[in-house]
Design a protein around this motif. Sequence first.
Motif, PDB file in Angstrom:
ATOM      1  N   LEU A 192      41.530   6.331  26.298  1.00  0.00           N
ATOM      2  CA  LEU A 192      40.710   5.366  27.043  1.00  0.00           C
ATOM      3  C   LEU A 192      39.981   6.048  28.203  1.00  0.00           C
ATOM      4  CD1 LEU A 192      43.067   2.254  27.105  1.00  0.00           C
ATOM      5  CD2 LEU A 192      40.882   2.475  25.885  1.00  0.00           C
ATOM      6  N   ILE A 193      40.687   6.986  28.849  1.00  0.00           N
ATOM      7  CA  ILE A 193      40.062   7.718  29.960  1.00  0.00           C
ATOM      8  C   ILE A 193      38.893   8.552  29.451  1.00  0.00           C
ATOM      9  CG2 ILE A 193      40.419   9.574  31.632  1.00  0.00           C
ATOM     10  CD1 ILE A 193      43.307   8.541  31.934  1.00  0.00           C
ATOM     11  N   ILE A 194      39.118   9.232  28.296  1.00  0.00           N
ATOM     12  CA  ILE A 194      38.043  10.049  27.706  1.00  0.00           C
ATOM     13  C   ILE A 194      36.859   9.173  27.312  1.00  0.00           C
ATOM     14  CG2 ILE A 194      37.428  11.500  25.736  1.00  0.00           C
ATOM     15  CD1 ILE A 194      40.323  12.546  25.772  1.00  0.00           C
ATOM     16  N   LEU A 195      37.165   8.022  26.683  1.00  0.00           N
ATOM     17  CA  LEU A 195      36.102   7.094  26.280  1.00  0.00           C
ATOM     18  C   LEU A 195      35.326   6.593  27.490  1.00  0.00           C
ATOM     19  CD1 LEU A 195      34.692   5.480  24.065  1.00  0.00           C
ATOM     20  CD2 LEU A 195      36.457   3.705  24.337  1.00  0.00           C
ATOM     21  N   GLY A 196      36.060   6.257  28.543  1.00  0.00           N
ATOM     22  CA  GLY A 196      35.400   5.788  29.758  1.00  0.00           C
ATOM     23  C   GLY A 196      34.503   6.846  30.366  1.00  0.00           C
ATOM     24  N   ALA A 197      34.987   8.096  30.340  1.00  0.00           N
ATOM     25  CA  ALA A 197      34.186   9.197  30.876  1.00  0.00           C
ATOM     26  C   ALA A 197      32.906   9.407  30.067  1.00  0.00           C
ATOM     27  CB  ALA A 197      35.017  10.476  30.887  1.00  0.00           C
ATOM     28  N   MET A 222      49.247   8.519  25.207  1.00  0.00           N
ATOM     29  CA  MET A 222      48.137   9.052  24.401  1.00  0.00           C
ATOM     30  C   MET A 222      46.958   8.073  24.403  1.00  0.00           C
ATOM     31  SD  MET A 222      47.239  11.632  22.570  1.00  0.00           S
ATOM     32  CE  MET A 222      46.012  12.082  21.379  1.00  0.00           C
ATOM     33  N   LYS A 223      47.265   6.800  24.234  1.00  0.00           N
ATOM     34  CA  LYS A 223      46.237   5.773  24.213  1.00  0.00           C
ATOM     35  C   LYS A 223      45.502   5.732  25.547  1.00  0.00           C
ATOM     36  CE  LYS A 223      45.554   0.869  23.178  1.00  0.00           C
ATOM     37  NZ  LYS A 223      46.214  -0.397  22.816  1.00  0.00           N
TER      38      LYS A 223
END
Length: 510
Positions: A6-11, A1-2
């Motif tokens: 992080l992937i969403i935040l990076g995007a 989940m984390k």
Amino acid sequence: MKKILLIILGALIILAAVVFIRTFTYPFKKNSPEAKEGWKPVKDDSAVLRLSGGIKIPTVSTGELGSFDYMTFDAFKEYLKTSYPLVYQKTENYEINKHGLVFRLKGSKPGLEPILFLSHMDVVPPGNAGVKNNEQNVFRPNDQPLPAVKKIAEYWDYAPFSGAVANGRIYGRGAIDMKGMLFSLMESMNNLIRKGYVPQRDIYLAFGFDEEVGGIKGAAQIAGYFKKQGLVFDAVYDEGGLILEKGSIKGISSDIAVIGCAEKGFLSARIKVKGLGGHSSMPPMESAIGKAAVIMQRLENDQMKPMITPLIKEFFDNVGGAMPFANRLAIANQWLLKPVLLSQLTKNNSTNALVRTTTALTMMKGSDGPNVLSPEVEFVVNFRLLPGNTVKDVKEHIAKATEGFDVEVEEIDNTKEASMVSSTNTKAFHCIEDAIREIHPDAVITPYLTIAATDAYKYQIVSKNIYRFMPVKINDLEKQSIHSTNEYISIENYMKMIHYFEYMMKNYDQ
């Protein structure tokens, strides 16, 4: 989940970076003014008095077919002859359909396509306005008495056809729309002739006399005559844009010169809705007026879709650099934010008209009695067509709105498609830019969509380069005076307009 977070935040960070980079690198037009003050106007009393005298002649056009009293138009023609004898002597000039006027100043190179400047001599009625003072110096055929006027809340500072010169202004109906431009064109041509200037290409002036009621007898006839003569114009110039004073357009902190490269189309439909008539004591569950209300609500709630046309995109590319960061961000990132941009634009009446075919409910007629149910109710809806929409699209839109009801739809007035869009990459357009910088070097200059109808539309049959612009710097109050009370033009604006057109005529081929 984390890891997913992080992937969403990076995007999101990458997306934000792309949006900001595109905003800062977007090729907004640089409107850096030249390091000069601009041409300084010098008052010409004789030119002012000639315009003043022309305003005194009430060349009012009224009626659907333009069937009005031509006595004042005859007087106006004679006034031009006595005011500009040199222009009449040194040009080829003639009348079209008795009252349309054409002037041709011959150039030294007849092989070049000519240029054409338009105006119109008719004005709208002054309205039932009172007058703050006793100015009554107006043209009266055969010394007829002035018609009585009602006093209303809004007043003219001077009588509508007084041509009063006061407070650095010239007052009267038509001062801006559009005798100011007509007389400035005559002054400009008169100045060039007096100085012995010979242009390379022919310069034409054409003045209609029924623009305010559709231009069918004036401009349409003149354009048709040109077509029969095989004339093709390198450029046609008419009204339709202005220099809007700083603050006129929200978010732009500069004067902005808007040049109409196209104008909207027009369709007015009378929709007759049928139902049960009778006495109001025994009403049906749904009356004709109730059905009409449903249709009208559909038309207002479900309007034609907004869109950013290429012309309006060019408009935003030109003015965006002078707008706040949030506006620039939305303009530069339409691939992502176009729905947001359109949502904001459609919330404002002025910008909404730039991005969609507008819908206006204007007239309604039903029963003449408070206790009578009319078996038929009619209303009028007016559409102003955006380039990109067609008359066929609007008819289909009306059919959808009236679906399920017994109606008759009749087109009234002069239905027409939106005009063609003239290119900004032409000598004709660049000459406008140069002439504007001559009188207002700080103004942001941009192509624009003219919302109202002009005579220019009729000349599409003789030119592909048609531009609508009057070089008058105007504030919101002055803009509201057009077709309303207390119309005037400042003497400074008038002197600059004369210089502007003289510059255009003299420098077109330089």
